[in-house]
Design a protein around this motif. Structure first.
Motif, PDB file in Angstrom:
ATOM      1  N   PRO A  42       0.827  -1.214   0.000  1.00 23.06           N
ATOM      2  CA  PRO A  42       0.000   0.000   0.000  1.00 23.06           C
ATOM      3  C   PRO A  42       0.855   1.255   0.000  1.00 23.06           C
ATOM      4  O   PRO A  42       1.969   1.267   0.508  1.00 23.06           O
ATOM      5  N   ARG A  43       0.324   2.316  -0.599  1.00 23.94           N
ATOM      6  CA  ARG A  43       1.019   3.596  -0.632  1.00 23.94           C
ATOM      7  C   ARG A  43      -0.015   4.711  -0.476  1.00 23.94           C
ATOM      8  O   ARG A  43      -1.173   4.580  -0.825  1.00 23.94           O
ATOM      9  N   PHE A  44       0.445   5.841   0.052  1.00 24.62           N
ATOM     10  CA  PHE A  44      -0.452   6.977   0.260  1.00 24.62           C
ATOM     11  C   PHE A  44      -0.874   7.562  -1.074  1.00 24.62           C
ATOM     12  O   PHE A  44      -0.082   7.644  -2.012  1.00 24.62           O
ATOM     13  N   HIS A  45      -2.130   7.993  -1.134  1.00 24.77           N
ATOM     14  CA  HIS A  45      -2.614   8.694  -2.320  1.00 24.77           C
ATOM     15  C   HIS A  45      -3.759   9.596  -1.910  1.00 24.77           C
ATOM     16  O   HIS A  45      -4.570   9.233  -1.058  1.00 24.77           O
ATOM     17  N   ILE A  46      -3.834  10.758  -2.539  1.00 27.61           N
ATOM     18  CA  ILE A  46      -4.930  11.672  -2.272  1.00 27.61           C
ATOM     19  C   ILE A  46      -6.096  11.352  -3.216  1.00 27.61           C
ATOM     20  O   ILE A  46      -5.917  10.697  -4.236  1.00 27.61           O
ATOM     21  N   GLY A  47      -7.283  11.825  -2.872  1.00 24.22           N
ATOM     22  CA  GLY A  47      -8.469  11.588  -3.697  1.00 24.22           C
ATOM     23  C   GLY A  47      -9.358  10.535  -3.074  1.00 24.22           C
ATOM     24  O   GLY A  47      -9.604   9.476  -3.647  1.00 24.22           O
ATOM     25  N   GLU A  48      -9.878  10.834  -1.865  1.00 18.85           N
ATOM     26  CA  GLU A  48     -10.537   9.791  -1.059  1.00 18.85           C
ATOM     27  C   GLU A  48     -12.041   9.698  -1.239  1.00 18.85           C
ATOM     28  O   GLU A  48     -12.657   8.739  -0.798  1.00 18.85           O
ATOM     29  N   SER A  49     -12.665  10.690  -1.825  1.00 20.29           N
ATOM     30  CA  SER A  49     -14.130  10.713  -1.917  1.00 20.29           C
ATOM     31  C   SER A  49     -14.595  10.122  -3.244  1.00 20.29           C
ATOM     32  O   SER A  49     -14.178  10.572  -4.319  1.00 20.29           O
ATOM     33  N   LEU A  50     -15.432   9.116  -3.173  1.00 16.57           N
ATOM     34  CA  LEU A  50     -15.943   8.457  -4.376  1.00 16.57           C
ATOM     35  C   LEU A  50     -17.346   8.971  -4.699  1.00 16.57           C
ATOM     36  O   LEU A  50     -17.940   9.724  -3.930  1.00 16.57           O
ATOM     37  N   LEU A  51     -17.872   8.565  -5.841  1.00 17.95           N
ATOM     38  CA  LEU A  51     -19.224   8.932  -6.253  1.00 17.95           C
ATOM     39  C   LEU A  51     -20.132   7.710  -6.210  1.00 17.95           C
ATOM     40  O   LEU A  51     -19.670   6.568  -6.378  1.00 17.95           O
ATOM     41  N   PRO A  52     -21.439   7.909  -6.015  1.00 21.11           N
ATOM     42  CA  PRO A  52     -22.367   6.777  -5.980  1.00 21.11           C
ATOM     43  C   PRO A  52     -22.285   5.870  -7.206  1.00 21.11           C
ATOM     44  O   PRO A  52     -22.491   4.658  -7.100  1.00 21.11           O
ATOM     45  N   TYR A  53     -21.965   6.450  -8.369  1.00 21.58           N
ATOM     46  CA  TYR A  53     -21.967   5.633  -9.581  1.00 21.58           C
ATOM     47  C   TYR A  53     -20.772   4.689  -9.659  1.00 21.58           C
ATOM     48  O   TYR A  53     -20.720   3.817 -10.522  1.00 21.58           O
TER      49      TYR A  53
END
Length: 431
Positions: A42-53
């Motif tokens: 595993p590695r850190f990455h930004i962009g944590e919020s997903l969409l319902p679709y």
């Protein structure tokens, strides 16, 4: 010395959401696919919020059970507030008349991306981590990829290649086709915090966006617990030039702007930083082409859109599915991509244009004045709700409503019909 290795049907550059999903689709179709990932998960990455679709794609890929068992918080809506606390609006995805999927995960990307890449392996994809791609060459028979690892350099061969290298944009950079959006020269300053104040009930998992005059904050719950045992990603997006001219460190700028925004300051009053404050830039760009001979680009390797509407992971996975389908057809007929990749590009361009129009308008005051006053007339509020959830193929019933919505934004800029807003600290109305 460079060593050649076995031929594959497809090489995928990058093991993030776009690459792992494309590899899974291809492996499930019986293709011999190799994923080359430069880091070790595993590695850190930004962009944590997903969409319902995203949910429909998770289900199709067979990922839902693993993601549900991972304990990620559920996101059932999104909130948008002015930085002075004078106004705000919430969107609950379940209230969207045109919204077919109504809940999403909020994810810590190190864990989420590991689940997706492991699933690709389980489905039959070969994955090599710690392998950095240096050069791609296409010819009449296939594509060669020169890559380096701790074991030395190797040349990999395949019939076709999917570039899912994210903002590294390996093939776009090599071909010099990257075009920045000069309207959106932004950077993000962000970190993870515990003890952030969250809403009660279903709204606890909401993404919270706080809009200042030329900047905005995100707050994304990654863990929801009692007694301050929550973990939240908090980020600030601002103009790169403004940051450079401030002469201050990222942490100083972040703390100053938190203090200047009552909605953010109130939520972070008891917060404890649990990760270093980090900075990432090069926010918005698009490649002039999403494909070239034997190469197709997905997600951020095609183009990156400002993260305001959390579209990044969904577009990566949406494009991965489309790209995998186009690649499977090209493999069937022995093509180099020229037959089916252009249609892929048109569909992805259309999808990205929806969010780019939203993003560019978001930074204007008239957009915020209309956006913060959702009206049910003609179901315009439902159309906006659907786009926020990830509806990219809603057909004419969605398109004409969004065109009316943006027409109203333009009208507001010329002949205001909605209440005016101010971003100053006192919330005073403009004269």
């Amino acid at each position: 010395m460079t060593q050649a290795v076995a031929q594959h049907d497809v090489i995928v550059i990058g093991g993030g959401p776009g690459g792992s999903c494309a590899a899974t689709f291809l492996a499930k179709a019986g293709k011999k696919v190799l994923v080359l990932e430069k880091e070790h998960f595993p590695r850190f990455h930004i962009g944590e919020s997903l969409l319902p679709y995203n949910h429909a794609l998770f289900e199709e890929l067979g990922l839902l059970p693993a993601l549900e068992n991972a304990g990620f918080p559920m996101k059932k809506g999104a909130q948008f507030h002015l930085g002075n606390g004078s106004k705000g609006v919430g969107f609950a995805f379940k209230n969207g008349r045109f919204t077919r999927h109504t809940a999403a995960f909020q994810v810590e990307r190190s864990k989420f991306d590991q689940i997706l890449l492991t699933h690709a392996r389980t489905c039959g994809a070969e994955v090599s981590e710690g392998v950095s791609v240096e050069r791609i060459e296409s010819d009449a028979e296939g594509v060669s990829v020169l890559a380096a690892s701790s074991e030395g350099k190797r040349t990999y061969r395949a019939r076709l290649l999917i570039d899912a290298s994210g903002r590294g944009n390996v093939t776009g950079t090599q071909e010099a086709i990257r075009e920045p959006n000069l309207k959106l020269r932004k950077l993000a300053i962000f970190g993870h915090f515990e003890g952030v104040s969250l809403d009660a009930g279903e709204s606890a998992g909401d993404t919270v966006i706080v809009r200042l005059n030329t900047k905005w904050f995100w707050l994304i719950p990654l863990r929801i617990g009692a007694g301050g045992n929550s973990k939240v990603s908090v980020g600030l997006v601002m103009d790169r030039d403004e940051f450079s001219q401030s002469g201050r460190s990222a942490e100083e700028v972040f703390e100053q702007l938190v203090a200047s925004s009552p909605p953010v300051a109130a939520r972070l009053r008891q917060a404890r930083k649990v990760s270093p404050i980090q900075v990432t830039s090069d926010f918005s760009y698009r490649n002039r082409s999403f494909w070239s001979s034997r190469v197709i680009r997905v997600g951020d390797a095609a183009g990156f859109i400002d993260p305001i509407f959390s579209s990044g992971v969904y577009i990566a996975m949406y494009s991965a599915k489309l790209a995998a389908s186009a690649v499977i057809e090209e493999l069937k007929f022995g093509g180099n991509g020229s037959s089916r990749f252009p249609a892929y590009e048109r569909r992805l361009q259309s999808a990205m244009a929806i969010y780019m129009e939203m993003v560019e308008n978001f930074y204007t005051t008239p957009f915020m004045e209309v956006f913060l006053e959702p009206r049910a007339k003609w179901n315009l509020d439902a159309a906006v709700n659907a786009v926020l959830a990830g509806e990219l193929e809603g057909g004419w019933k969605l398109r004409w409503r969004m065109r009316v919505f943006f027409w109203l934004v333009r009208l507001q800029s010329k002949r205001p019909f909605m209440p005016r807003v101010s971003f100053d600290s006192m919330g005073a109305k403009p004269s």
